[in-house]
Enzyme design. Structure first.
Site, PDB file in Angstrom:
ATOM      1  N   SER A 156       3.480   8.936  -7.921  1.00 46.49           N
ATOM      2  CA  SER A 156       3.482   7.488  -7.456  1.00 46.49           C
ATOM      3  C   SER A 156       4.362   7.417  -6.188  1.00 46.49           C
ATOM      4  O   SER A 156       3.729   8.052  -5.253  1.00 46.49           O
ATOM      5  CB  SER A 156       4.177   6.862  -8.549  1.00 46.49           C
ATOM      6  OG  SER A 156       3.589   5.222  -8.402  1.00 46.49           O
ATOM      7  N   HIS A 209      -2.520   5.785 -14.393  1.00 45.98           N
ATOM      8  CA  HIS A 209      -1.464   6.200 -13.715  1.00 45.98           C
ATOM      9  C   HIS A 209      -0.664   6.673 -14.640  1.00 45.98           C
ATOM     10  O   HIS A 209       0.487   7.503 -14.109  1.00 45.98           O
ATOM     11  CB  HIS A 209      -1.062   4.820 -13.058  1.00 45.98           C
ATOM     12  CG  HIS A 209       0.199   4.975 -12.157  1.00 45.98           C
ATOM     13  ND1 HIS A 209      -0.325   5.594 -10.891  1.00 45.98           N
ATOM     14  CD2 HIS A 209       1.329   4.493 -11.987  1.00 45.98           C
ATOM     15  CE1 HIS A 209       0.871   5.659  -9.842  1.00 45.98           C
ATOM     16  NE2 HIS A 209       1.937   5.015 -10.693  1.00 45.98           N
TER      17      HIS A 209
END
Length: 655
Positions: free
Chosen positions: A515, A629
């Site tokens: 991320s 994610h």
């Protein structure tokens, strides 16, 4: 003799979550989740893949073996005691894909299903008298399939972990337990959350935006719903992501959590209060106290309650507090705003439940996955669960160093840690990890990934550069508008300090992060050739395209990199790693999930194709189907293992 950790040793961890204390403070119910593999001899998923299975367990606060309460298929989650302690309501997928509301009598008998909504139930709360339950559901309409096209008209139309956000709005329902009658209580424009009854049971409180435009801007209101006449009153509006409204014992005040700076979501979460009648809002905690637990970890599964809890006298609110890589339960004194930690130590407290001086909580350390604990009125602490005892005894787990410090030129000291292997590789290699966020922090959470790398002989280095949470507002917001500046300086300062501390100053160092950590990995390989190899995960390479393709991009990029693609093109481009892609010489593995809506897969595709077109250093792209994610933390277990194997394989290949 302790064994060496392997990637699939992940399957042996039990995840303890959502601890709830009974009204008489004698019992605790919690969720335990295990990973079932095809060779367990149990029913397999249709694809034969390992899967998570969650059940409810009842613990005695005094100790002893827990009692397993549920055995059904699916996931049993969100247990909540009735006010008299005789029943537990919970959500279950045993009868459908969507969670439904069930109630289980503790005196014996089967759990009874209370709802059959086609779109399930997302949350619920008991009435103070135990006569009814309020819950949130999106109802019974069959969602449209959109086979002939989908029209969207709002900005926040997709969400990581969900995909396209449903058009159906969740509403509040009331369920009378004696008759089993259900009634829809609201017609809201946006789905509510944080249901709480007033102490007298005459009203419901919750947070929700009053329009999709307001919700898209990440703002919302606190509401009071009268159960007598059905009138809905806005108590306070225009708040930045308000959550968990909790009434004081006298019902006159709500405590809630929202950003300490109402114009900057990167500021620490603060405790606020609002007077119900007047709507007067005031912050209770200081601007630098981070409420909640943002200490990183990759071995949690389920819910970890962090809702504020009022003392019986109404002068104190108990909550979680995050400081410098540690999280703890703390008391916040309402009038003075003073914060006093109750549970301290080098660990991460991840969730808690409190009543009349007794606190039950889940906690973990870098060498101990999460377990369940209780702290009684005297301050004495006991461990209730030992679900990961065999795992800890079986494997050789590394213990981190004390906090070390590094300093970039002109910057503050930043903390970092080293996880040393029991036996180093022949090349004495190190792996530098960069956390996501950036407004989260490394510290005393348990990372299976770190332990796996240490087991493979790597020294793992991880720290908190500027931009991290847990060190105050100025530290967290220092990087806004200058990604790849002060934060990159701090990361490189940690790398240099770790090399100097290492027994072999010439040993190779590898780099990885996910991320925001993936952004930093992409950035650094375009700035330096200091790393032997790198793995960038769920990363960002181009803020110009991220703005419009990420589920949060239009807000996140606007505040974090301080612009938009049409008026601030150069500013966003200056902070984009792809701008420096022609300088990359470090072998780079790009790992990304195909259904990641937070950092869309197009970010990985751009960087990969650019590197291939330039004929740069060895580069590969690893794509995971069906994952978002959260692959590394809650993805399908076999895919989590495949990701870990790829990480180890890349570093070994480029030793």
């Amino acid at each position: 003799m302790a064994k060496k950790l392997k990637s699939d040793s992940l399957f042996e961890i039990t995840f303890v979550s959502d601890p709830q204390l009974s009204p008489d403070r004698r019992k605790v119910v919690a969720v335990q989740t295990v990973i079932e593999t095809p060779d367990d001899g149990k029913k397999k998923d249709k694809d034969g893949a390992p899967r998570y299975r969650s059940q409810l367990f009842l613990y005695d606060v005094g100790g002893g073996e827990p009692q397993q309460l549920t055995f059904a298929a699916g996931k049993q989650t969100t247990p909540r005691f009735s006010p008299d302690g005789g029943r537990i309501a919970f959500l279950s997928t045993r009868s459908s894909e969507k969670p439904q509301l069930f109630v289980l009598p503790l005196r014996g008998g089967e759990a009874e299903q209370l709802t059959e909504h086609a779109l399930g139930v997302s949350e619920f709360v008991w009435h103070p008298e135990g006569t009814e339950i309020a819950y949130v559901s999106r109802g019974d309409e069959t969602p449209e399939t959109f086979e002939r096209g989908r029209t969207v008209s709002r900005m926040f139309y997709k969400q990581d972990g969900i995909g396209f956000r449903p058009d159906e709005v969740g509403q509040v329902y009331g369920l009378e337990l004696s008759s089993r009658k259900q009634k829809k209580l609201t017609t809201l424009a946006c789905t509510p959350s944080g249901l709480a009854y007033s102490p007298d049971g005459k009203a419901l409180y919750f947070s929700a935006a009053d329009s999709v435009e307001v919700e898209d801007s990440w703002r919302g209101s606190l509401w009071r719903l009268s159960l007598k006449n059905g009138k809905l009153k806005e108590i306070a509006g225009g708040l930045l992501r308000p959550s968990m409204p909790t009434p004081s014992p006298d019902g006159q005040t709500l405590a809630f959590v929202s950003s300490a700076d109402q114009d900057n979501f990167a500021a620490p979460n603060a405790l606020w209060r609002v007077v119900v009648r007047s709507g007067d809002v005031a912050r209770i905690s200081g601007p630098d106290d981070l409420l909640g637990s943002e200490v990183g970890g990759d071995s949690r599964y389920g819910a970890y309650p962090q809702r504020p809890v009022w003392s019986e006298t109404g002068d104190t609110v108990y909550t979680l507090l995050n400081r410098e890589g540690r999280s703890m339960v703390a008391a916040v004194f309402v009038e003075s705003g003073e914060v006093a930690p109750l549970l301290q130590g080098d660990r991460a407290v991840t969730g808690f439940s409190y009543a009349q001086g007794t606190t039950v909580f889940t906690a973990e350390t870098p060498d101990q996955p999460g377990e369940l604990f209780v702290r009684d009125e005297s301050g004495a602490e006991r461990q209730l669960s030992r679900v990961n005892r065999d795992f800890v005894n079986k494997y050789r787990l590394a213990i981190p160093s004390a906090t070390l410090y590094a300093r970039a030129e002109g910057g503050p000291e930043v903390g970092y840690w080293r996880l040393e292997p029991d036996k180093s590789r022949k090349d004495n290699a190190l792996v530098l990890q960069v956390h996501g966020g950036p407004h989260t922090n490394y510290g005393y959470g348990f990372y299976f990934e770190f332990q796996l790398l240490a087991s493979a002989g790597y020294t793992v280095v991880y720290g908190n550069p500027r931009g991290s949470s847990g060190y105050g507002n100025d530290f967290a917001t220092a990087v806004q508008g200058n990604y790849g500046g002060l934060d990159a300086d701090d990361v490189m300062a940690i790398a240099m300090a770790a090399r100097q501390e290492h027994d072999d100053s010439e040993a190779p160092m590898h780099l990885t992060g996910g991320s925001y950590g993936g952004f930093m990995t992409n950035w650094l390989v375009g700035q330096t050739d200091s790393f032997r190899s790198a793995v960038t995960q769920r990363s960002i390479c181009n803020w110009l395209s991220f703005y419009g393709t990420s589920d949060i991009g239009y807000n996140f990029a606007a505040l974090e990199v301080r612009g938009n693609p049409w008026t601030d093109t150069e500013l966003l481009w200056q902070q984009s790693p792809i701008r420096h892609v022609d300088k990359v010489t470090t072998p780079l593995l790009i790992v990304h999930s195909e259904e990641d809506h937070r950092c869309p897969v197009e970010q990985a595709e751009q960087f990969y194709i650019a590197l291939k077109a330039l004929g740069k250093a060895p580069t590969k792209l690893l794509r995971f189907p069906g994952e978002g994610h959260e692959l590394s933390r809650s993805g399908r277990p076999d895919r989590r293992v495949a990701r870990l194997e790829a990480l180890l394989g890349w570093f070994k290949e480029h030793a």
